[in-house]
Scaffold this motif. Structure first.
Motif, PDB file in Angstrom:
ATOM      1  N   HIS A  91     -33.677  37.174 -10.809  1.00 17.30           N
ATOM      2  CA  HIS A  91     -34.171  37.663 -12.082  1.00 17.30           C
ATOM      3  C   HIS A  91     -35.096  36.601 -12.671  1.00 17.30           C
ATOM      4  O   HIS A  91     -35.152  35.481 -12.170  1.00 17.30           O
ATOM      5  CB  HIS A  91     -33.022  37.991 -13.045  1.00 17.30           C
ATOM      6  N   THR A  92     -35.794  36.953 -13.694  1.00 16.79           N
ATOM      7  CA  THR A  92     -36.714  36.037 -14.361  1.00 16.79           C
ATOM      8  C   THR A  92     -36.227  35.842 -15.787  1.00 16.79           C
ATOM      9  O   THR A  92     -36.269  36.776 -16.597  1.00 16.79           O
ATOM     10  CB  THR A  92     -38.141  36.601 -14.357  1.00 16.79           C
ATOM     11  N   ASP A  93     -35.728  34.658 -16.086  1.00 18.00           N
ATOM     12  CA  ASP A  93     -35.169  34.406 -17.406  1.00 18.00           C
ATOM     13  C   ASP A  93     -36.265  33.961 -18.370  1.00 18.00           C
ATOM     14  O   ASP A  93     -37.458  33.934 -18.034  1.00 18.00           O
ATOM     15  CB  ASP A  93     -34.027  33.395 -17.338  1.00 18.00           C
ATOM     16  N   LEU A 136     -29.815  26.459  -6.557  1.00 15.63           N
ATOM     17  CA  LEU A 136     -29.795  27.928  -6.448  1.00 15.63           C
ATOM     18  C   LEU A 136     -30.033  28.574  -7.806  1.00 15.63           C
ATOM     19  O   LEU A 136     -30.659  29.636  -7.895  1.00 15.63           O
ATOM     20  CB  LEU A 136     -28.458  28.383  -5.863  1.00 15.63           C
ATOM     21  N   GLY A 137     -29.552  27.946  -8.870  1.00 15.43           N
ATOM     22  CA  GLY A 137     -29.827  28.460 -10.211  1.00 15.43           C
ATOM     23  C   GLY A 137     -31.306  28.484 -10.540  1.00 15.43           C
ATOM     24  O   GLY A 137     -31.781  29.384 -11.251  1.00 15.43           O
ATOM     25  N   HIS A 138     -32.053  27.499 -10.037  1.00 17.39           N
ATOM     26  CA  HIS A 138     -33.509  27.518 -10.240  1.00 17.39           C
ATOM     27  C   HIS A 138     -34.144  28.703  -9.513  1.00 17.39           C
ATOM     28  O   HIS A 138     -35.081  29.334 -10.031  1.00 17.39           O
ATOM     29  CB  HIS A 138     -34.124  26.215  -9.744  1.00 17.39           C
ATOM     30  N   HIS A 139     -33.656  29.007  -8.302  1.00 17.16           N
ATOM     31  CA  HIS A 139     -34.220  30.137  -7.559  1.00 17.16           C
ATOM     32  C   HIS A 139     -33.826  31.466  -8.193  1.00 17.16           C
ATOM     33  O   HIS A 139     -34.661  32.377  -8.331  1.00 17.16           O
ATOM     34  CB  HIS A 139     -33.743  30.092  -6.109  1.00 17.16           C
ATOM     35  N   VAL A 140     -32.566  31.604  -8.565  1.00 19.40           N
ATOM     36  CA  VAL A 140     -32.095  32.871  -9.114  1.00 19.40           C
ATOM     37  C   VAL A 140     -32.760  33.154 -10.459  1.00 19.40           C
ATOM     38  O   VAL A 140     -33.092  34.308 -10.771  1.00 19.40           O
ATOM     39  CB  VAL A 140     -30.558  32.842  -9.247  1.00 19.40           C
ATOM     40  N   TRP A 147     -40.355  29.553  -8.401  1.00 19.86           N
ATOM     41  CA  TRP A 147     -41.620  30.215  -8.061  1.00 19.86           C
ATOM     42  C   TRP A 147     -42.578  30.239  -9.253  1.00 19.86           C
ATOM     43  O   TRP A 147     -43.796  30.141  -9.060  1.00 19.86           O
ATOM     44  CB  TRP A 147     -41.367  31.614  -7.539  1.00 19.86           C
ATOM     45  N   SER A 148     -42.062  30.350 -10.477  1.00 19.32           N
ATOM     46  CA  SER A 148     -42.960  30.374 -11.649  1.00 19.32           C
ATOM     47  C   SER A 148     -43.616  29.013 -11.856  1.00 19.32           C
ATOM     48  O   SER A 148     -44.816  28.939 -12.190  1.00 19.32           O
ATOM     49  CB  SER A 148     -42.182  30.783 -12.899  1.00 19.32           C
ATOM     50  N   GLY A 149     -42.844  27.942 -11.652  1.00 16.74           N
ATOM     51  CA  GLY A 149     -43.431  26.614 -11.789  1.00 16.74           C
ATOM     52  C   GLY A 149     -44.493  26.341 -10.738  1.00 16.74           C
ATOM     53  O   GLY A 149     -45.558  25.778 -11.038  1.00 16.74           O
ATOM     54  N   LEU A 150     -44.207  26.734  -9.465  1.00 17.81           N
ATOM     55  CA  LEU A 150     -45.190  26.511  -8.409  1.00 17.81           C
ATOM     56  C   LEU A 150     -46.420  27.387  -8.600  1.00 17.81           C
ATOM     57  O   LEU A 150     -47.560  26.952  -8.357  1.00 17.81           O
ATOM     58  CB  LEU A 150     -44.543  26.777  -7.047  1.00 17.81           C
TER      59      LEU A 150
END
Length: 445
Positions: free
Chosen positions: A146-148, A282-286, A291-294
């Motif tokens: 998801h995208t928080d 994994l929390g960064h990926h979920v 992906w948003s930072g890159l």
């Protein structure tokens, strides 16, 4: 013929008894002289006032060496247990029977078993942060990502950088003529490479300096990663595990599927603490942070390159203008100021936003780190993550002390971090992160 007078027979005196007191003493060898006959007195038993005399029994019975003070010692008799006040306690290394409790047993004999207070090594199953990675069926959630709010905020804050990069690409496309539009379209579509697996591998290998794990390292990483993804309900095989050769405690989540840990974290942490580190990544990926930072960094890259070129050219021209005295410096300042004013007025003040973008992006980055910490704590790794943060804090302090010692300032207190440095930091400090974990560290009521 005259007959000799008859002589009465002699009777021997009783042996052992004394002679009668009134009897006449007849010397030995002479016949007794007849006299008046004495009346017969029956013999009396001699009195025995005391038992027969023995050589050493005149006054007391025979003396024994220690019979008067204590009973005779027995050579093989068991010794009574001694109390701590009377001397050192006996040590029985393999006593089959338990010793009776003593009321004053303060000094116990040293135990041959290891003390429970000693912390086992990181790889030991007895370590308090060791987890069991043997799991049967795994439930995979239908919602993998998801995208928080922090991911959305990161994309919005990169929007000015994206527009500046678009201007730079458009200026470059003017030089190419008919192929200019094609260059712009290719650049816009290049963001999809963030999720392209070969591109991710090249990015991890050449930019992040990561490598594939060895079979021994993979045997350590995969069970821990399987336990983390099983608790999160995520398909673990969708991600790739990487290793960075480093002596520092760190990990990275990059692109869409990269999870990397340092060799220090792999070899020196218990598997529970390693699981906490991987659950954080994994929390960064979920949450969509990786992906948003890159993606924002990729689209901001042309603008950053143009800014570095502009700084280099401006610095060169400034050094050239100093050769023409103060008049040349003033002329150069007017030129640069005019160009900057024209650019800001033309773009409606958009370049001014770029001055505050680093602080805003750093604030969003700190928020994303706290969200990743919360994700790992919600999976049950809060105590392990707190221990990892403590080790990371100690490592940072040791590095700061080593830097001060190398600079010749050892022995004093480390300088306090400046406010600007704290605002530009992408990670919260140790105390802030530990404060946000308190709700997960408190025992359940």
């Amino acid at each position: 013929m005259t007959q000799p007078p008859s002589i009465p027979p002699e009777y021997p005196e009783p042996t052992g008894g004394p002679a009668h007191p009134d009897a006449a003493q007849v010397p030995p060898g002479r016949p007794p002289v007849p006299g008046p006959r004495q009346p017969h007195i029956p013999p009396q038993e001699p009195p025995y006032p005391q038992p027969p005399q023995y050589p050493t029994a005149a006054a007391q019975p025979p003396q024994y060496p220690t019979a008067a003070a204590q009973p005779p010692p027995y050579p093989a008799g068991p010794q009574p247990p001694q109390y701590p006040g009377a001397g050192p306690a006996p040590h029985y290394p393999s006593a089959p029977q338990p010793q009776p409790p003593y009321p004053h047993a303060a000094a116990a004999p040293p135990s041959p078993y290891p003390q429970t207070s000693a912390v086992p090594p990181p790889g030991s199953p007895l370590h308090p942060h060791h987890i069991d990675t043997a799991r049967g069926r795994v439930h995979v959630s239908s919602r993998q990502r998801h995208t928080d709010a922090t991911a959305f905020g990161n994309l919005l804050l990169h929007l000015p950088n994206f527009l500046c990069s678009l201007v730079v690409v458009a200026l470059v496309s003017l030089v190419l003529g008919d192929f200019g539009l094609l260059v712009i379209l290719v650049w816009l579509a290049s963001g999809a490479l963030v999720f392209h697996r070969p591109t991710e591998s090249a990015l991890a290998r050449h930019l992040l300096r990561l490598r594939y794990p060895t079979p021994q390292e993979r045997a350590t990483l995969e069970p821990v990663w399987r336990e983390v993804t099983a608790r999160a309900g995520v398909e673990g095989r969708a991600y790739e595990l990487w290793v960075e050769d480093s002596d520092s405690l760190n990990a990275v989540a990059a692109a869409g599927h990269i999870v990397g840990v340092t060799s220090f974290a792999l070899n020196r942490l218990p598997n529970g603490e390693l699981a906490a580190v991987m659950a954080h990544e994994l929390g960064h990926h979920v949450g969509g942070h990786a992906w948003s930072g890159l993606l924002g960094h990729w689209y901001a890259l042309p603008g950053r390159i143009a800014w570095r070129l502009l700084r280099a050219v401006t610095g060169f021209l400034f050094h050239v203008s100093r050769a023409f005295s103060c008049l040349g410096v003033a002329f150069f300042g007017l030129c640069v100021g005019g160009i900057a004013f024209a650019t800001i007025s033309t773009l409606y003040g958009l370049p001014l936003l770029l001055l505050g973008m680093p602080y805003a992006l750093a604030a969003v980055g700190r928020r994303s780190e706290l969200r990743a910490d919360r994700h790992a704590a919600a999976l049950g790794f809060a105590p392990m993550l707190a221990a990892v943060l403590e080790k990371l804090h100690q490592q940072e302090q040791e590095q700061e002390q080593a830097r001060l010692a190398a600079a010749g300032q050892g022995g004093g207190e480390p300088p306090k971090e400046k406010a600007a440095s704290r605002l530009l930091s992408s990670h919260p400090d140790y105390h802030t992160r530990l404060h946000h974990l308190q709700e997960y560290l408190q025992p359940a009521r």
